[in-house]
Design a protein around this motif. Structure first.
Motif: not given
Length: 203
Positions: A27-54
């Motif tokens: 999965f890829s997520f992208d956007g643009n910051f406006e200011n130096h103290n902006d924080i991007a937050r992306i939620n996700f859930s794993l239904v099963n245990e995941a392996y080789n997570v990067k």
């Protein structure tokens, strides 16, 4: 005869051992910051245990954009799992100051990851502690003299998430060809037995 039966059982055992398969996800997520103290937050859930997570960025692009910091958090507790500034060795398209995290596995559950501009570090082990630049007067990222002496850089960010979801399949059907193979061996066993009996009777 014993050797032949062992061969059939071994063949079926190997088929049974091949009952686990893995599916890869990206999965890829992208956007643009406006200011130096902006924080991007992306939620996700794993239904099963995941392996080789990067989890990694490829948005620095040799200085076209800002130096990113990534972090992974437990959504239920807000606990910080890991945070990284520079790790450009995770994926092929990363460049010098890209960020990344890698895990052998992550249990099923709810998570979120954050992207911040260097050096806006998390201020504790829980998201409730906030980030270093919280409360500062926002400065447009394109005008901000970043701590690493990068100036007038782009505000684009992108984060990629990849993992393998191991699916265990129970009761895997054995292909018909194997049963035919086994039947053929049993016919040979029967043939050999009759031949041995015939030879014994003729002696």
């Amino acid at each position: 005869m014993k050797k032949t039966l062992r061969s059939v059982l071994l063949c079926l055992t190997l088929l049974g051992a091949n009952a686990a398969s893995a599916a890869s996800f990206k999965f890829s997520f992208d956007g643009n910051f406006e200011n130096h103290n902006d924080i991007a937050r992306i939620n996700f859930s794993l239904v099963n245990e995941a392996y080789n997570v990067k989890l990694w960025t490829d948005s620095f692009q040799d200085g076209a954009n800002f130096d990113p910091i990534t972090a992974l958090w437990n959504q239920a507790t807000g606990e910080l799992i890991d945070e990284n500034d520079d790790n450009p060795a995770i994926a092929r398209d990363q460049t010098r100051y890209d960020s990344g995290l890698a895990f052998f596995s992550l249990p099923a559950g709810d998570y979120f990851f954050t992207v911040a501009a260097f050096s806006n570090w998390a201020q504790g082990d829980n998201i409730s502690a906030g980030f270093l630049f919280d409360g500062e007067t926002p400065v447009a990222l394109s005008d901000w003299d970043q701590p690493a002496n990068f100036q007038n850089m782009g505000a684009f960010w992108r984060v990629n998430l990849t993992y393998d979801d191991k699916v265990v399949i129970s009761g895997v059907p054995v292909p018909a060809a194997v049963w035919l193979f086994g039947s053929g061996l049993m016919v040979l066993v029967g043939f050999n037995r009759k031949r041995a009996q015939a030879l014994a009777a003729s002696v």
